[in-house]
Design a protein around this motif. Structure first.
Motif, mmCIF file in Angstrom:
data_model
loop_
_atom_site.group_PDB
_atom_site.id
_atom_site.type_symbol
_atom_site.label_atom_id
_atom_site.label_comp_id
_atom_site.label_asym_id
_atom_site.label_seq_id
_atom_site.Cartn_x
_atom_site.Cartn_y
_atom_site.Cartn_z
ATOM 1 N N ALA A 44 57.428 40.869 8.603
ATOM 2 C CA ALA A 44 58.737 41.478 8.757
ATOM 3 C C ALA A 44 58.642 42.988 8.622
ATOM 4 N N THR A 45 57.797 43.428 7.742
ATOM 5 C CA THR A 45 57.684 44.861 7.541
ATOM 6 C C THR A 45 57.135 45.532 8.791
ATOM 7 N N LEU A 46 56.208 44.869 9.387
ATOM 8 C CA LEU A 46 55.648 45.457 10.595
ATOM 9 C C LEU A 46 56.672 45.538 11.701
ATOM 10 N N VAL A 47 57.363 44.443 11.872
ATOM 11 C CA VAL A 47 58.383 44.486 12.912
ATOM 12 C C VAL A 47 59.489 45.435 12.509
ATOM 13 N N GLY A 48 59.638 45.542 11.214
ATOM 14 C CA GLY A 48 60.694 46.403 10.694
ATOM 15 C C GLY A 48 60.493 47.868 11.025
ATOM 16 N N THR A 49 59.368 48.203 11.559
ATOM 17 C CA THR A 49 59.190 49.596 11.917
ATOM 18 C C THR A 49 60.055 49.996 13.091
ATOM 19 N N ARG A 59 64.785 33.611 4.164
ATOM 20 C CA ARG A 59 64.332 32.308 3.684
ATOM 21 C C ARG A 59 63.518 32.486 2.412
ATOM 22 N N GLN A 60 62.628 33.431 2.489
ATOM 23 C CA GLN A 60 61.771 33.690 1.342
ATOM 24 C C GLN A 60 62.595 34.130 0.130
ATOM 25 N N ALA A 61 63.648 34.892 0.406
ATOM 26 C CA ALA A 61 64.492 35.384 -0.691
ATOM 27 C C ALA A 61 65.564 34.365 -1.072
ATOM 28 N N HIS A 107 70.400 46.767 9.520
ATOM 29 C CA HIS A 107 69.979 47.103 8.155
ATOM 30 C C HIS A 107 68.770 46.285 7.712
ATOM 31 N N ARG A 108 68.172 45.640 8.673
ATOM 32 C CA ARG A 108 67.060 44.753 8.315
ATOM 33 C C ARG A 108 65.963 45.479 7.556
ATOM 34 N N LYS A 109 65.623 46.647 8.030
ATOM 35 C CA LYS A 109 64.520 47.375 7.412
ATOM 36 C C LYS A 109 64.797 47.619 5.926
ATOM 37 N N LYS A 110 65.994 48.067 5.679
ATOM 38 C CA LYS A 110 66.357 48.353 4.285
ATOM 39 C C LYS A 110 66.349 47.071 3.456
ATOM 40 N N ILE A 111 66.925 46.043 4.032
ATOM 41 C CA ILE A 111 67.004 44.772 3.306
ATOM 42 C C ILE A 111 65.609 44.280 2.938
ATOM 43 N N ILE A 112 64.713 44.371 3.881
ATOM 44 C CA ILE A 112 63.374 43.837 3.637
ATOM 45 C C ILE A 112 62.552 44.791 2.772
ATOM 46 N N GLU A 113 62.624 46.058 3.088
ATOM 47 C CA GLU A 113 61.805 47.008 2.332
ATOM 48 C C GLU A 113 62.204 47.055 0.862
ATOM 49 N N GLU A 114 63.480 46.954 0.638
ATOM 50 C CA GLU A 114 63.916 46.990 -0.755
ATOM 51 C C GLU A 114 63.879 45.607 -1.392
ATOM 52 N N ARG A 115 63.409 44.687 -0.639
ATOM 53 C CA ARG A 115 63.231 43.316 -1.131
ATOM 54 C C ARG A 115 64.475 42.811 -1.841
ATOM 55 N N MET A 116 65.573 42.962 -1.167
ATOM 56 C CA MET A 116 66.850 42.593 -1.773
ATOM 57 C C MET A 116 66.893 41.101 -2.082
ATOM 58 N N ASP A 117 67.311 40.806 -3.270
ATOM 59 C CA ASP A 117 67.561 39.410 -3.593
ATOM 60 C C ASP A 117 69.009 39.092 -3.240
ATOM 61 N N PHE A 118 69.424 37.883 -3.514
ATOM 62 C CA PHE A 118 70.769 37.470 -3.104
ATOM 63 C C PHE A 118 71.841 38.405 -3.662
#
Lengths: 206, 688
Positions: free
Chosen positions: B338-343, B568-570, B623-634
């Motif tokens: 996800a991070t890679l695609v998140g670029t 899913r992971q989160a 906002h995907r990049k932010k969501i994933i990079e900051e590893r947001m939990d629920f």
């Protein structure tokens, strides 16, 4: 023990629509009151840093929609809660009668490991309204109910005037903390478990 | 240079331009140094070279772009390039009203050294009439527009490919060739849209083979590419400029632009969406966002309704030198992928906010009175309701016209009704409203004491109307009669539909309707119409909400698999953080005027009945990049989403959502089962 790792204490506020859940939360966290709060849709939370016996905690206070129709959502929001705050409006009998439903619904949906001893705190809000003349639930009645449910701590509050809100949340935080040691055991290098447990006995019935 | 064998290309200016240019126009091909020689100075070898391979960005022959397609081998890896010929100056004159594409635009299509490890599949088309062409779909899900082989040679191209990479014919379609089809169980588990019965093969790129077993397909290929650029190889000058960077962002950009056009071209759209079903997920939105982030020139010359010229303008805005970074964590699989695609993500900037992020059609000004009149016949019928809905979908309605138009959009008035019929209906409905209203008005206080349900309902409504939009002048101040109207309408509705009753959120939905209608009965009936669709949102069992949240989850899985993977992971796949968005149609997320604009767009049901779900995907994707990079939990994610309120740019999000809706194409049916609100029962009125 130093605040090596800040612990999160999760608190859920439940109660009928319009009893003042959002207002109580905002009064406690932001010391503000507004007549303009909208009905909460879904859920939201505010956090507040608190210090207790040399340790810092983050109190995460969840505000949920009050209409029972949305209760099925609770399962997503209630999990991991450390304390549940039941709020009613001292001027609305029905909101008091519903406390039991809220309590039971919470226990079902959050399914805490030890439901018998899960910490609740009851708040009778809006004591300021009409100088107390429109009040329909007496303090005695409320306390009796709390006593019957395993001595739930009880506070009378006014979110509008900020009355007793701080004290109530202090108790809520302490009770949430009581619920925490179980999780603390899982922290690999937490050694002060016994110390943490001692806090359990420091009740906050006021 | 070969002559055209089968097709008369003399009317094709690009072809002629290429003829004039000759095959050795290295001066004009600044993007490539490998013009003639089979062996490049830096050790790469041209194994295939074909002239007059063209891209057709639009249906206009004058805008076709011819170029040279090459396969270049370096070490163990194969790269593909397609470089457009420089446009002859003599062309573009005397071409009629259409002007040729500017040089800059032509270069946008340039394919600069795509490693074949990035290619997922190639579809071959050999129509009996017309040119052969291929469509390449990348592992990222992006696709190039069709490459037309004016001089033939598709077979030769594939044969050459086969010598260097693993190429296998798809079991499902003899014209689809799968490239480097990896079979790694871990990777497979990451993709829900795997190719059926694909043939196992090792990754051709040695640099990525070690990664292939750990990372996802997409990831490993990106990595191999990154690794490659970290080393010395630089197939072109323009790539070389980026060699110190982790990988070549310019290449990504050109791919995304190409992909945009592959979707604009209807033909290609069909093909790519077909391929999508068996391939991976499109990811162009995020990519285009990134373009927005890097370019800074605003649209120069405003063009009105011509989508083609608007698209050209959009392209004008793209440059190819973004800053790029890859924050590849050593975390779990999904996360790394996800991070890679998140670029391909948007970095928040005011400017980017204001501009459209994708190739969605240009938004139009709201429908005004004069134009509205053109939709009506003499007796007031709406002749072409679809055209009207389309018009409103792309621009909304002027406020003064809403009172009239909303009644159609909501289905209260039939499109084919006449003035007279509507007037009659209004009279009838007014009296019907009064009848229902009287039902609760006639309940005496004594009766109410024995009617707990009524008392409860009334008190719930009263609590909510006094906290509904009180900052809007229409509802502000003490004793505002409009607040009383809200109460009366909601209470009447709870008798009109006693089973559904009143539920929080309804006052939010009614408020703008009453504001627009300025009439109690009209507002009531419009609200009734709206609740025909949205009623299930408020069902006691919450099934309406759950089915929409489930559909949303599926849409995200299809349209943004890295995000879905992360969620899913989160453990966030319940999508409850979007609950408020869906329950009240983004009412709390936009200011009042924007909410009304959004609603009228949603209510057209023009592209989809579930356009609100695409809105959700568009915002999340942004906002995907932010969501994933900051590893947001629920919790954090819910908070983040709640705080987006009033920070969402409506027009850009609408365009994003439109694009996503088109990308979803036929797959939307699989994501959104029939009956998902606000779908009506089969005999519904608005649908065609």
């Amino acid at each position: 023990m130093s605040a090596r790792r800040r612990m999160l204490l999760k608190v859920i506020i439940l109660g009928d629509s319009g009893v003042g859940k959002t207002s109580l939360m905002n009064q406690y966290v932001n010391r503000k009151f507004s007549n303009q709060y909208k009905a909460t849709i879904g859920a939201d939370f505010l956090t507040k840093e608190i210090q207790f016996e040399d340790r810092l905690f983050t109190l995460q206070i969840w505000d949920t929609a009050g209409q029972e129709r949305f209760q099925s959502l609770g399962v997503a929001f209630y999990r991991g809660a450390d304390c549940c705050v039941l709020v009613y409006d001292v001027n609305v009998m029905k909101s008091f009668d519903n406390l039991n439903n809220w309590r039971e619904e919470f226990l079902i949906q959050a399914s805490p490991s030890d439901p018998e001893n899960f910490p609740f705190v009851v708040l009778g809000n809006k004591v300021d309204v009409d100088g107390g003349n429109s009040r329909v639930v007496s303090e005695k009645k409320a306390r009796a109910w709390c006593a019957s449910k395993g001595n739930i701590p009880y506070f009378e509050t006014s979110a509008k005037e900020g009355f007793n809100v701080e004290a109530a949340f202090e108790c809520i935080a302490k009770n949430a903390l009581k619920n925490e040691p179980d999780e603390e055991i899982y922290l690999p290098d937490t050694i002060d478990v016994a110390g943490g447990r001692q806090q359990r006995s420091s009740g906050c019935e006021c | 240079m070969q002559e055209a064998e089968l097709h008369d290309l003399s009317d094709d200016p690009d072809y002629v331009a290429s003829q004039q240019q000759g095959s050795g126009g290295s001066e004009n091909q600044k993007c490539t140094r490998k013009s003639n020689g089979p062996t490049e100075p830096n050790g790469s070898e041209v194994v295939y070279s074909k002239d007059n391979v063209a891209i057709h960005p639009t249906q206009y022959a004058s805008e076709r772009i011819s170029g040279r397609l090459q396969l270049i081998k370096r070490d163990l890896s194969l790269f593909m390039t397609w470089i457009p010929y420089k446009q002859s100056a003599s062309y573009g004159v005397g071409q009629g009203s259409r002007v040729k594409l500017p040089e800059k635009d032509r270069n946008l299509y340039t394919i600069r050294a795509v490693p074949l490890t990035d290619v997922r599949s190639i579809r071959r088309h050999t129509p009996t009439l017309g040119w052969q062409y291929i469509i390449m779909v990348l592992t990222s899900g992006l696709a190039f527009p069709p490459l037309y082989f004016y001089n033939g040679g598709v077979r030769e191209f594939l044969a050459t490919l086969k010598q260097h990479v693993f190429l296998v014919r798809s079991a499902d379609d003899a014209n689809v060739f799968l490239v480097n089809d990896l079979q790694d169980p871990l990777q497979r588990s990451l993709s829900s849209l795997e190719l059926p019965r694909a043939v196992p093969v090792a990754n051709v790129a040695s640099s990525s083979s070690s990664l292939a077993s750990v990372h996802s397909d997409d990831n490993s290929n990106q990595r191999s590419n990154a690794d490659y650029h970290d080393s010395s190889f630089s197939p072109t000058e323009s790539v070389g400029r980026h060699r110190q960077k982790v990988r070549d962002p310019a290449r990504d950009l050109s791919i995304q632009v190409l992909e945009k056009f592959s979707l604009v071209t209807k033909f290609a759209r069909e093909t790519t969406s077909h391929l999508l079903r068996e391939s991976q997920i499109f990811d162009n939105i995020g990519g285009y966002e990134k373009q927005q982030q890097v370019h800074s020139s605003p649209v120069k010359n405003q063009v009105g309704g011509d989508p083609v010229s608007q698209e050209l303008q959009d392209k004008n805005q793209i440059i190819s030198d973004p800053l790029e970074k890859i924050a590849c964590r050593n975390g779990k699989l999904c996360e790394a992928a996800a991070t890679l695609v998140g670029t391909f993500e948007l970095i928040d900037s005011k400017e980017a906010e204001q501009q459209s992020l994708v190739w969605g059609k240009p938004r139009l000004p709201p429908l005004g009175h004069e134009e509205w009149a053109t939709f009506l016949d003499e007796e007031g019928r709406i002749v072409d309701s679809k055209a009207l809905r389309k018009r409103i979908f792309y621009g909304g309605v002027e406020h003064g016209l809403r009172k009239e138009v909303w009644k159609f959009l909501l289905g209260y008035n039939e499109f084919h009704s006449t003035y007279a019929e509507r007037e009659f209906l209004e009279t009838m409905k007014r009296s019907e409203y009064e009848t229902i209203k009287h039902q609760w008005q006639s309940i005496s206080p004594a009766q109410a004491r024995r009617f707990a349900k009524f008392k409860e309902r009334k008190s719930l409504i009263e609590k909510d109307v006094v906290r509904t939009d009180r900052s809007i002048p229409f509802y502000d101040g003490d004793e505002n009669p409009n607040v009383g109207l809200l109460r009366d309408i909601l209470l009447t509705f709870s008798f009109y539909n006693f089973d559904l009753g009143y539920c929080q959120g309804m006052s939010d939905l009614l408020s703008p309707i009453l504001f627009v209608m300025e009439d109690e009965s009209e507002a009531f009936w419009c609200f009734v119409s709206l609740m025909e669709r949205l009623g299930p949102n408020f069902n006691r069992d919450q099934n309406g909400m759950h089915s929409q949240l489930l559909a949303l989850s599926k849409l995200v899985e299809f349209l943004d698999s890295p995000l879905h993977c992360y969620l899913r992971q989160a453990d966030c796949l319940n999508f409850f953080f979007c609950f408020r968005w869906i329950l009240i149609q983004f009412k709390r997320e936009f200011v009042y005027e924007k909410t009304m604009r959004l609603w009228e767009v949603l209510w057209t049901h023009y592209l989809s009945e579930h356009f609100h779900l695409y809105m959700c995907v568009a915002i999340l994707k942004k906002h995907r990049k932010k969501i994933i990079e900051e590893r947001m939990d629920f919790d954090t994610l819910l908070k983040f989403i709640n705080e987006l309120s009033c920070h969402i740019t409506l027009e850009a999000t609408l365009k994003d959502a439109e694009a996503l809706c088109i990308i979803a194409g036929e797959n939307k049916a699989a994501c959104i089962p029939p009956g998902t609100p606000p779908s009506l029962p089969v005999e519904g009125g608005l649908l065609e």
